[in-house]
Design an enzyme around this catalytic site. Structure first.
Site, PDB file in Angstrom:
ATOM      1  CB  ALA A   1      46.120  47.957  46.604  1.00 26.99           C
TER       2      ALA A   1
ATOM      3  CD  GLU B   1      42.426  41.955  43.348  1.00 27.06           C
ATOM      4  OE1 GLU B   1      42.980  42.949  43.858  1.00 27.06           O
ATOM      5  OE2 GLU B   1      42.999  40.861  43.203  1.00 27.06           O
TER       6      GLU B   1
END
Ligand code: 3HC
Ligand code: NAI
Length: 692
Positions: free
Chosen positions: A61, A105
């Site tokens: 992220a 992820e």
């Protein structure tokens, strides 16, 4: 454009392209979703490959987006992973170099994963005070098992892709060209149905309760003030105790809580501060650098030896010069002993030991060091001695050699003035023990060449130090600030506190060591020597004489078996000293100060805000380039609590108006002149702004 879309025959390839590490910011997330949609809509496309351009698959992220509306804007990473996982055509992650955090992820949401060898695989969120918030705690245990996933998530440590080949994380390790390999793999699985999803796997661990309890106990004992590690355990536990979607929801709640914690904000600040410190606005990337293949060190004392070890550890040969054979042998002997101790602890192999010791040689002749690419002077802290060394270096060193000084307080410009090549002179202020401490203050003189600065910054990275640039002033960034902290510590003793109370209050705040324990460790005589010189030059500066009285008693610290505290032979534990406490109380009476009870809050505020005020002054004078550089100095060189992000960040989090108000209160007490807010601090507080 943050992801490129290409069709290669019957396979669509989405290439993340958001330099430097393909962080999954809002624009990149949007581009992934649109790429997957496009591929699904195209009847010619049978499979989809997601990969990364440049130096990473994805670093996760985009940390810069945290706490901003963009982080939560659709498509969130959850949405992206949902789109990928529910795609009607197989999606294959093609991983190289780095797959971390949200990047991993995303890969776990793909139906298949192929990787090159040597890729660094991690869920490092815990290092930023958070946990994987896009399914990592639920999906990783399903592919690598409960135990390995828990270790990876609680430690955040990367694992090389080839080490994970036996798990279900990777379907194939690709030798040779990753894109070719991924395309071939995609064609092989294009028609396979149903599409495999990690979420459908079960975490198989028969006696999981006992294992989880054991993990909770161990992690709790190690986590210190950080809430994230234990929450990581709880989230991973949910992968066995809850259904997948419930686990996902639970993970999300914990993630959102942790993002808001001061500890996480401080860790994220430190992450960016460390990287910002390497950037010098007028010395951009690409500035020409000098080649450093050999190093010379002058002086084989406490610092010279440690400095030499740094270079040997990085494989660079070092010559140490001393004036006397005896001093040289002693210095080289200490280096050898240090390496032997590391070897005994099992942290160094015999081979490496010999290699490192072999890289360090001694000499007493300047002719032997003349060809070194950089010479670092670490002789006595005396301008006369530095002058004779630098005049000699100017005479003998080859043109283009960098001439560095490890001085901790002296004027680097004056030192440069002893040579005819001030552009080659720079300060490299290492911290003791120099082979251990991360901080390297790089002191930029008025005439230091940009290439010299760029080379020294790069060298600091090579020897695994955090280089922070400081301008020239007495004490540079760190020691100039610590002087104000030490002054307050002294005043507190005069006004009613005792060393143990001060140390305990500051250690409770999170400092590795309070000022008096630190003094006993480093040697109280060093400060005594400096004060004798400095306060003659600056008679207007008030300070407590207790430390001088202590030294007059011969109590230099651990090395003399007695300092602010008593010590027992062979034991470093400090015991409060009746003798010293009596001396302190008597001193208060002698100077007519009535002792009072001082709260721990006052102790912490006076010590920490003294740092902040001097830091603000340093910032305003341009000695430090940015507030976060000051924070890095304190986090890496002075044991300032990492979970508070450094003095300037801490002041920001307390609120600068509150800092100024506390200072106004202390200004009414003794030595109130020390509490005049630095103009920059006063200005920022008045404007409701922050340092960082
Ligand atoms: N977001 C934004 N910027 C990032 C970033 C990220 N996740 N990771 C790295 N960067 C930036 C750095 O700030 C630096 O920028 P700069 O050049 O402007 O200073 C640049 O990328 C290069 O970073 P490094 O100097 O650290 O380069 P290295 O090659 O030494 O290391 C790395 C690369 C291993 C990716 C390292 O940067 C790293 O560990 N990054 C952090 C990874 C991380 O913690 N990821 C998890 C993010 S949180 C998350 O994913 C939440 C999710 O679970 C919901
Ligand atoms: P030290 O006294 O342990 O070592 C100095 C060494 O230099 C001695 O071995 C001495 O024989 C040698 N020496 C003196 N004059 C010399 C000359 N003309 N030529 C060659 N060798 C000579 O001192 P220390 O602590 O290593 O300090 C060295 C420098 O590092 C000083 O400038 C000091 O301020 C600075 N410094 C010290 C720190 C510390 O914690 N000790 C921390 C950061 C910087």
């Amino acid at each position: 454009m943050t992801a490129e879309y290409q069709v290669n025959g019957d396979v669509a390839v989405i290439t993340l392209n958001n330099p430097p590490v393909n962080g999954l910011g809002h624009a990149t997330r949007t581009a992934i979703v649109s790429g997957v949609m496009k591929a699904i809509d195209d009847p010619a496309v049978k499979a989809i490959v997601i990969t990364g351009a440049g130096r990473a698959f994805s670093g996760g992220a985009d940390i810069k987006e945290f706490n901003s509306p963009k982080a939560l804007a659709e498509p969130t990473l959850h949405t992206v992973i949902n789109v990928v996982e529910n795609a009607s055509k197989p999606v294959i992650a093609a991983i190289h170099s780095v797959a971390m955090g949200g990047g991993l992820e995303l890969a776990l949401g793909c139906h298949y994963r192929v990787a090159s060898a040597g890729a660094q695989i991690a869920l490092p969120e815990v290092k930023l005070g958070i946990l994987p918030g896009a399914g990592g705690t639920q999906r990783l245990p399903r592919v690598v098992g409960l135990e390995m996933a828990l270790n990876m998530i609680v430690s955040g440590t990367p694992v090389a892709s080839e080490k994970l080949l036996k798990t279900r994380l990777f379907d194939q390790l690709v030798d040779g060209d990753l894109n070719e390999g991924a395309l071939a793999f995609a064609r092989k699985v294009a028609a396979v149905r149903p599409l495999p999803k990690v979420r459908d796997l079960k975490v198989d661990y028969p006696n999981y309760e006992a294992f989880l309890q054991f993990s909770r106990n161990t992690v709790k004992a190690m986590a210190g003030p950080f809430p994230a590690p234990l929450k990581c355990v709880e989230a991973v536990a949910a992968s066995v105790t809850m259904k997948f979607d419930e686990g996902l929801k639970f993970e999300r709640e914990l993630f959102l809580d942790l993002v808001q914690t001061p500890e996480s904000k401080a860790l994220r600040h430190a992450f960016f501060a460390e990287r910002a410190a390497g950037k010098i606005p007028d010395v951009p990337e690409g500035t020409p650098m000098r080649d450093i293949k050999s190093v010379a060190v002058i002086g084989a004392g406490t610092m010279g030896g440690g400095i030499a070890m740094n270079f040997a550890n990085a494989g660079i040969p070092v010559k140490i010069l001393e004036m006397k054979q005896e001093a040289l042998e002693k210095g080289l002997g200490t280096i050898r002993k240090n390496y032997e101790n590391t070897m005994k602890k099992g942290k160094l192999t015999q081979d490496k030991f010999e290699q490192r010791v072999g890289l360090i040689t001694g000499t007493m002749s300047y002719d032997d060091i003349a060809q070194a690419d950089i010479v670092i002077e670490a002789v006595f802290e005396d301008m006369g001695v530095k002058e004779s060394v630098f005049r000699k270096l100017d005479e003998v060193m080859k043109p283009g050699a960098i001439l560095a000084s490890n001085t901790s307080t002296l004027d680097v410009d004056k030192i440069a003035g002893f040579t005819k090549r001030p552009q080659d002179v720079i300060g490299t202020h290492f911290f003791s023990p120099a082979n251990v401490m991360k901080l390297l203050e790089i002191v930029r003189g008025a005439k230091t060449g940009k290439d010299v600065l760029a080379t020294t910054m790069a060298l600091s990275k090579k020897i695994k130090k955090t280089g922070v640039v400081s301008g020239v002033c007495d004490g540079f960034i760190g020691n100039r600030m610590i002087e104000q902290y030490s002054r307050q510590a002294g005043f507190l003793l005069e006004e009613g506190a005792l060393p143990e109370q001060v140390d305990k209050a500051v250690e409770k705040f999170g400092f590795a060591m309070g000022p008096f324990r630190m003094g006993d460790l480093a040697g109280n005589d060093i400060g005594w020597y400096i004060r004798k010189r400095r306060y003659v030059e600056k008679p207007q500066v008030t300070y407590s004489k207790t430390a001088d009285l202590l030294c007059e008693m011969g109590r230099y610290g651990q090395k003399t078996g007695a300092g602010w505290y008593d010590y027992k032979a062979g034991d470093r534990k400090p015991y409060p000293s009746q003798l010293v406490n009596d001396m302190i109380i008597k001193h208060s009476a002698d100077i007519g100060v009535e002792r009072r009870k001082i709260s721990d809050q006052e102790i912490v505020e006076r010590l920490v805000f003294a740092l902040v005020n001097e830091g603000a002054q340093i910032l305003e004078e341009g000695i430090a380039m940015r507030a976060s550089d000051i924070d890095m100095v304190y986090l890496t060189g002075y044991g300032f609590p990492v979970f508070r992000g450094g003095p300037m960040f801490y002041a920001d989090s307390v609120g600068l108006t509150n800092v100024v108000m506390a200072m106004q209160k202390y200004a009414k007490g003794r030595h109130g002149e020390a509490w005049k807010p630095a103009p920059l601090l006063a200005k920022l507080a008045a404007e409701g702004k922050t340092f960082n």
